[in-house]
Design a protein around this motif. Structure first.
Motif, mmCIF file in Angstrom:
data_model
loop_
_atom_site.group_PDB
_atom_site.id
_atom_site.type_symbol
_atom_site.label_atom_id
_atom_site.label_comp_id
_atom_site.label_asym_id
_atom_site.label_seq_id
_atom_site.Cartn_x
_atom_site.Cartn_y
_atom_site.Cartn_z
ATOM 1 N N ALA A 61 0.805 -1.219 0.000
ATOM 2 C CA ALA A 61 0.000 0.000 0.000
ATOM 3 C C ALA A 61 0.838 1.269 0.000
ATOM 4 O O ALA A 61 0.542 2.216 -0.736
ATOM 5 C CB ALA A 61 -0.941 0.007 1.203
ATOM 6 N N ILE A 62 1.883 1.326 0.811
ATOM 7 C CA ILE A 62 2.617 2.584 0.975
ATOM 8 C C ILE A 62 3.303 2.995 -0.323
ATOM 9 O O ILE A 62 3.439 4.196 -0.607
ATOM 10 C CB ILE A 62 3.628 2.474 2.135
ATOM 11 N N HIS A 63 3.699 2.037 -1.157
ATOM 12 C CA HIS A 63 4.367 2.397 -2.420
ATOM 13 C C HIS A 63 3.441 3.169 -3.354
ATOM 14 O O HIS A 63 3.908 3.815 -4.299
ATOM 15 C CB HIS A 63 4.900 1.147 -3.127
ATOM 16 N N ASN A 64 2.125 3.116 -3.121
ATOM 17 C CA ASN A 64 1.190 3.852 -3.966
ATOM 18 C C ASN A 64 1.277 5.363 -3.763
ATOM 19 O O ASN A 64 0.754 6.123 -4.585
ATOM 20 C CB ASN A 64 -0.243 3.380 -3.693
ATOM 21 N N ILE A 65 1.897 5.800 -2.671
ATOM 22 C CA ILE A 65 2.161 7.231 -2.488
ATOM 23 C C ILE A 65 3.292 7.594 -3.443
ATOM 24 O O ILE A 65 4.375 7.023 -3.377
ATOM 25 C CB ILE A 65 2.549 7.530 -1.027
ATOM 26 N N PRO A 66 3.095 8.559 -4.342
ATOM 27 C CA PRO A 66 4.042 8.754 -5.446
ATOM 28 C C PRO A 66 5.385 9.373 -5.073
ATOM 29 O O PRO A 66 6.356 9.194 -5.806
ATOM 30 C CB PRO A 66 3.275 9.664 -6.412
ATOM 31 N N ALA A 94 8.679 10.307 -2.331
ATOM 32 C CA ALA A 94 9.430 9.754 -1.203
ATOM 33 C C ALA A 94 9.069 10.440 0.103
ATOM 34 O O ALA A 94 8.971 9.791 1.156
ATOM 35 C CB ALA A 94 10.928 9.871 -1.462
ATOM 36 N N GLY A 95 8.857 11.760 0.057
ATOM 37 C CA GLY A 95 8.491 12.481 1.266
ATOM 38 C C GLY A 95 7.164 12.022 1.821
ATOM 39 O O GLY A 95 6.992 11.905 3.044
ATOM 40 N N GLY A 96 6.210 11.748 0.932
ATOM 41 C CA GLY A 96 4.910 11.252 1.379
ATOM 42 C C GLY A 96 4.999 9.869 1.976
ATOM 43 O O GLY A 96 4.342 9.573 2.995
ATOM 44 N N ARG A 97 5.818 9.003 1.389
ATOM 45 C CA ARG A 97 5.986 7.652 1.944
ATOM 46 C C ARG A 97 6.656 7.715 3.317
ATOM 47 O O ARG A 97 6.272 6.984 4.237
ATOM 48 C CB ARG A 97 6.796 6.787 0.978
ATOM 49 N N GLU A 98 7.642 8.585 3.439
ATOM 50 C CA GLU A 98 8.286 8.745 4.742
ATOM 51 C C GLU A 98 7.283 9.246 5.783
ATOM 52 O O GLU A 98 7.270 8.768 6.927
ATOM 53 C CB GLU A 98 9.451 9.728 4.635
ATOM 54 N N GLN A 154 8.363 -2.466 -3.076
ATOM 55 C CA GLN A 154 9.240 -1.328 -3.321
ATOM 56 C C GLN A 154 9.519 -0.590 -2.011
ATOM 57 O O GLN A 154 8.717 -0.663 -1.069
ATOM 58 C CB GLN A 154 8.592 -0.333 -4.295
ATOM 59 N N HIS A 155 10.657 0.077 -1.961
ATOM 60 C CA HIS A 155 10.965 1.084 -0.946
ATOM 61 C C HIS A 155 11.149 0.553 0.476
ATOM 62 O O HIS A 155 11.249 1.357 1.402
ATOM 63 C CB HIS A 155 9.881 2.173 -0.916
ATOM 64 N N THR A 156 11.235 -0.752 0.686
ATOM 65 C CA THR A 156 11.391 -1.233 2.059
ATOM 66 C C THR A 156 12.696 -0.765 2.711
ATOM 67 O O THR A 156 12.696 -0.518 3.922
ATOM 68 C CB THR A 156 11.264 -2.765 2.136
#
Length: 241
Positions: free
Chosen positions: A164-169, A171-175, A197-199
């Motif tokens: 789910a979190i990778h759907n935030i486009p 990097a700042g939003g995922r953080e 992605q992004h783990t």
């Protein structure tokens, strides 16, 4: 793993459609090449088509069964009285499996329910699935953004998130989503994030927040979306008590 009674669709259906279209196109090119007696090209196209078809089969297995098996094992550690939050719960695949284990607890799912992230995605579908699984009395659904969670600090004992979190486009939003998850997790609470992605970035964010009990691992072949190049990682963290 117990039998599922709800309807959970397909993750990122556009990606699966792309694999199937690619397989058909390659096989068609192979047929044309063989018809034109271009054997080397025909063989290459045929092998490519079969390879892409195998990737599509892996994708279907993961979205329909494999991810459920992996999460069933992850959720075995629940004791039954926890308050659990699922970030980006979608149609409830993980949320409702967790709720079945929370005979004295409660499971909350938050999502924006966008169909491009999951086929047939919708809050009403998740509610229907909760009824079908017999856990609607211990499930709460909230429409919202995981970057700005509408919960007080330390509300939940366990936080989970699956693809789910990778759907935030950005990097700042995922953080920010990971920071928000950390904020609403109680001291000593458990966080489990599965994503393809992004783990590494999630782990870095958690360590920057002072979480030392954190590790990142491979979820294995049952969580491949087409092959190991689209494998899923799991970040497991325990907030300092």
């Amino acid at each position: 793993m117990s039998k599922r009674h709800g309807s959970y669709g397909f993750d990122a259906p556009w990606a699966l459609a792309g694999l199937l279209f690619g397989a058909i196109a390659l096989v068609a090119l192979a047929v044309v090449s063989f018809a034109l007696d271009v054997l080397a090209a025909g063989l290459a196209f045929l092998l490519g088509g079969l390879y892409t078809l195998a990737s599509a089969a892996s994708y279907v297995y993961t979205t329909r069964r494999g991810k459920f098996a992996v999460w069933a094992e992850e959720l075995q550690r629940l004791e039954g009285d926890e308050r659990l939050l699922d970030l980006g719960c979608g149609r409830g695949a993980v949320l409702l499996m967790a709720a079945q284990r929370l005979d004295k607890g409660r499971a909350t799912g938050i999502d924006r329910w966008r169909s491009k992230d999951q086929s047939g995605n919708g809050e009403q579908v998740t509610r229907a699935n909760a009824e079908a699984e017999g856990v609607s009395d211990r499930v709460e659904l909230v429409r919202g953004d995981m970057r700005d969670l509408p919960f007080a600090d330390g509300t939940f004992d366990v936080i989970v998130s699956s693809q789910a979190i990778h759907n935030i486009p950005d990097a700042g939003g995922r953080e920010q989503a990971v920071r928000e998850a950390h904020r609403v997790l109680r001291p000593g609470g458990l966080m489990l994030i599965a994503d393809f992605q992004h783990t590494p970035a999630y782990e870095t964010t958690l360590r920057g927040l002072g979480v030392v009990d954190v590790r990142r691992r491979d979820a294995g072949w049952r969580f491949w979306y087409g092959g190991p190049w689209f494998g899923t990682g799991v970040v497991e963290a325990r907030k300092p008590a």
